[in-house]
Design a protein around this motif. Structure first.
Motif, PDB file in Angstrom:
ATOM      1  N   LEU A  31       0.767  -1.274  -0.113  1.00 12.42           N
ATOM      2  CA  LEU A  31      -0.163   0.037  -0.091  1.00 12.42           C
ATOM      3  C   LEU A  31       0.821   1.364  -0.016  1.00 12.42           C
ATOM      4  N   ALA A  63     -13.547  -0.193   5.919  1.00 10.97           N
ATOM      5  CA  ALA A  63     -11.971  -0.251   6.333  1.00 10.97           C
ATOM      6  C   ALA A  63     -11.489   0.800   7.167  1.00 10.97           C
ATOM      7  N   HIS A  64     -12.062   1.995   7.239  1.00 17.67           N
ATOM      8  CA  HIS A  64     -11.594   3.111   8.149  1.00 17.67           C
ATOM      9  C   HIS A  64     -11.750   2.498   9.413  1.00 17.67           C
ATOM     10  N   THR A  83      -9.458  -0.866  10.053  1.00 21.27           N
ATOM     11  CA  THR A  83      -8.098  -0.332  10.427  1.00 21.27           C
ATOM     12  C   THR A  83      -7.655   0.493  11.538  1.00 21.27           C
ATOM     13  N   TYR A  91      -1.562   0.525   5.197  1.00 20.04           N
ATOM     14  CA  TYR A  91      -2.802   1.149   4.720  1.00 20.04           C
ATOM     15  C   TYR A  91      -2.584   2.624   4.485  1.00 20.04           C
ATOM     16  N   PHE A 141      -5.899  -3.640   2.896  1.00 19.53           N
ATOM     17  CA  PHE A 141      -4.806  -3.419   3.956  1.00 19.53           C
ATOM     18  C   PHE A 141      -4.073  -4.664   4.228  1.00 19.53           C
ATOM     19  N   ARG A 163      -3.148 -10.382   3.905  1.00 17.80           N
ATOM     20  CA  ARG A 163      -3.769  -9.138   3.191  1.00 17.80           C
ATOM     21  C   ARG A 163      -5.167  -9.294   3.200  1.00 17.80           C
TER      22      ARG A 163
END
Length: 653
Positions: free
Chosen positions: A397, A506-507, A510, A534, A561, A619
């Motif tokens: 990433l 994802a926010h 992560t 990320y 990520f 991953r």
């Protein structure tokens, strides 16, 4: 309670998504399953219903190849099936270029229904408005050369699709799926089930001896629908709301196959930035034009080219650069692979052409080294041809400094090719910095993981635009099978709304994992996560150069990520306990995980580690699950990994 809301496990070897005929992934639910897959363990291979299409030959393609081999092959031969004479010639040239040269031969097999079973129109070539004919190119070679021929299929991504194979089987009257063929394709020839009487004759009067160009009568035919889309609508500059409503109401979710041309047109406009008004959240991002701006031309649909796979788009981008250089009277030089790439990209750059310079980190620290290579080109060595990079890279990433790369490209004259698959053009805009933009439509653009596709965009503002466009106008072949295009068009209609949900998920996930990683100064004492890869934390200063603002959803950093851990025990335990789909690919509408380094670089682990890609890296591609489900999955996995480390520590005392 958590266990009741988590998604059910897909058994080893099952299709991902489950029970999907053209699934592009396969379930490898444990770390050991992935290792055994790489080792070729019979336990795993026998359980596999499918696999990623460029690595595992789909069962329908295997069956069709077995039929072709039985008709045209010799006992000591195997074959691969290709969609056009040009691709077949390229495959033959690839084999002949090996040291020593590997001989092969091409047979063209035309499969077409008899004229009596068709409307009063001639057969039209595969890839046009209806599929009345399949033109197969059969590349035959000695069995001992299978791995080399298979590498052409894998690296170029230009093999036939599973839907094309099924269409051919239907035309041949062989539409029943095959169940237990071995892989690779036809390692053991089975001739008994495909006797000439069963294979090439119906119970009626179809001939029992057929030449490669003799039309065949299918057992099952689907009548062509006579309804045609209003020409006035088709000729409009944009797919209007009225046309979108017309298509939805009249035809439902999928366009009819005879309108595959319309599906391709819609895809090109969608990729160029003209998302359809029917798309959810349409208009919530004001600037959808690709590469446009003050005094700049925006990408149009004429600048978008479709390919059967993302890898095919990359291979052809490299080929277009090579051909364009020769046409302009220049000498072809090496390319640059900037950043740790997806495995086949670097293989393309090294196996076709004079080779490449590899900068595995692909960060700001590599810009001076890159410029040094550009400056030190000796007079007897041609200048750099093109630079290939991903934005962000897979699986680390990292976002390359496209501003600095663009400046160097303008100064030294090389072509910049950016793979935007991971970033996706809703979150980032790379076309302004690139001469060519490639993407795997198979991934988040589709989301449903049931069809392959790729795209190549030319930046109309590029200094190389004219020669690249002229080259493509004479070399481009539309190899995208019509039925695949129809499915891709359908899948991508809700592209934007999926991106928003995935960005949000994802926010959230992560942020939780980062708080439990060593990167967080206030991490818990039992932390077993070493690093979260990320874009929010990996080269954010260069990611923001191309980030679309305002972002769609939280962060706007995408759904992919990677995690590294403090020990292999933690890596394995986390992966094994993670209650989501597990297999190759990314960008799916559901969360999908893989031990990436094991799957992509099992036989070059030391090399990958030297490039910063650890053996224990996991991953994850985040999906559209409800937020509480998404969080619960990672909480379960993290707790299991922490317990495993504690238990191992106790055993070691």
């Amino acid at each position: 309670m958590i266990a009741t809301i988590l998604p059910p496990a897909i058994p080893l070897g099952g299709t991902v998504p489950a029970m999907t005929a053209h699934a592009i992934s396969v379930s490898l639910p444990t770390w050991e399953d992935n290792v055994d897959y790489e080792k070729g363990n019979k336990r795993v291979l026998d359980a596999m219903e499918t696999g990623y299409p460029r690595f595992f030959i789909h069962r329908s393609i295997q069956k069709l190849a077995a039929l072709c081999l039985n008709k045209f092959g010799r006992p000591d031969e195997l074959c691969i099936l290709l969609p056009s004479p040009r691709v077949a010639t390229q495959a033959r040239d690839f084999l002949s270029s090996q040291q020593p040269s590997l001989p092969s031969r091409i047979v063209e097999f035309v499969i077409c229904p008899s004229i009596s079973s068709l409307p009063p129109e001639p057969c039209t070539p595969s890839g046009t408005s209806s599929v009345d004919i399949i033109e197969l190119q059969i590349l035959l070679f000695d069995k001992s050369h299978w791995s080399t021929a298979k590498s052409f299929w894998q690296h170029t991504g230009d093999g036939i699709s599973s839907r094309m194979a099924e269409t051919a089987l239907n035309l041949l009257g062989e539409f029943t799926p095959i169940s237990n063929l071995t892989s690779p394709m036809m390692e053991k020839r089975e001739t008994k089930p495909y006797s000439r009487n069963r294979h090439y004759s119906r119970k009626s009067s179809t001939p029992t001896s057929i030449s490669p160009t003799t039309p065949l009568t299918p057992i099952v035919t689907t009548p062509l629908q006579s309804r045609q889309i209003d020409e006035e609508l088709l000729n409009e500059e944009n797919l209007t709301t009225e046309l979108t409503t017309y298509l939805e109401e009249r035809y439902g979710r999928n366009l009819p196959l005879f309108n595959a041309g319309l599906a391709k047109q819609a895809l090109k406009r969608r990729i160029a930035g003209g998302l359809l008004p029917s798309d959810e959240d349409f208009g919530k991002i004001d600037d959808v034009a690709r590469a446009g701006g003050a005094g700049k031309k925006a990408v149009s649909e004429e600048d978008v080219f479709l390919y059967p796979t993302g890898m095919s788009a990359i291979w052809h981008a490299h080929e277009v650069c090579r051909v364009a250089k020769r046409r302009s009277g220049g000498q072809e030089g090496k390319s640059v692979c900037y950043g740790f790439p997806y495995t086949d990209t670097i293989k393309i750059l090294t196996k076709w052409g004079p080779g490449c310079h590899f900068f595995p980190t692909g960060g700001n620290q590599d810009i001076p080294s890159l410029e040094k290579v550009l400056e030190l080109k000796s007079s007897d060595e041609p200048p750099i041809l093109a630079l290939f990079c991903e934005f962000p890279s897979n699986p680390l990433l990292t976002s390359p400094d496209l501003v600095a790369i663009r400046k160097l490209a303008d100064k030294y004259g090389f072509v910049v090719v950016v793979d935007e698959t991971v970033g996706n053009f809703i979150n980032v805009e790379v076309a302004a910095f690139a001469d060519i933009v490639v993407s795997s439509l198979t991934k988040i653009f589709s989301g449903d993981a049931n069809v392959m596709g790729g795209s190549l965009i030319l930046n109309p503002n590029s200094s190389h635009y004219t020669i690249l466009k002229e080259t493509l106008s004479t070399t481009y072949e539309d190899l995208y099978f019509p039925e695949d295009a129809v499915y891709m068009e359908r899948n991508s209609r809700d592209y934007r709304s999926r991106i928003k949900t995935i960005n949000d998920n994802a926010h959230l996930v992560t942020e939780y994992l980062y708080s439990h990683s060593l990167s967080n100064p206030s991490h818990p004492s039992q932390t077993i996560i070493k690093k979260v890869y990320y874009p929010r934390w990996i080269t954010p200063e260069t990611y923001v150069q191309s980030q679309r603002l305002p972002t769609l959803g939280k962060g706007g950093f995408g759904g992919l990520f990677s995690l590294t851990f403090t020990s292999m025990i933690a890596s394995r335990a986390f992966f094994d306990a993670l209650p989501c789909a597990k297999g190759p690919s990314l960008g799916t509408s559901f969360t999908l995980a893989s031990p990436y380094t094991i799957l992509a670089h099992y036989y070059e682990l030391d090399w990958a580690a030297g490039c910063g890609v650890e053996e224990g890296l996991v991953r994850i591609s985040v999906g559209q699950e409800e937020e509480d489900v998404a969080m619960a999955m990672f909480q379960v996995a993290l707790q299991a990994a922490e317990r495993a480390v504690v238990e191992e520590s106790g055993r070691g005392r």
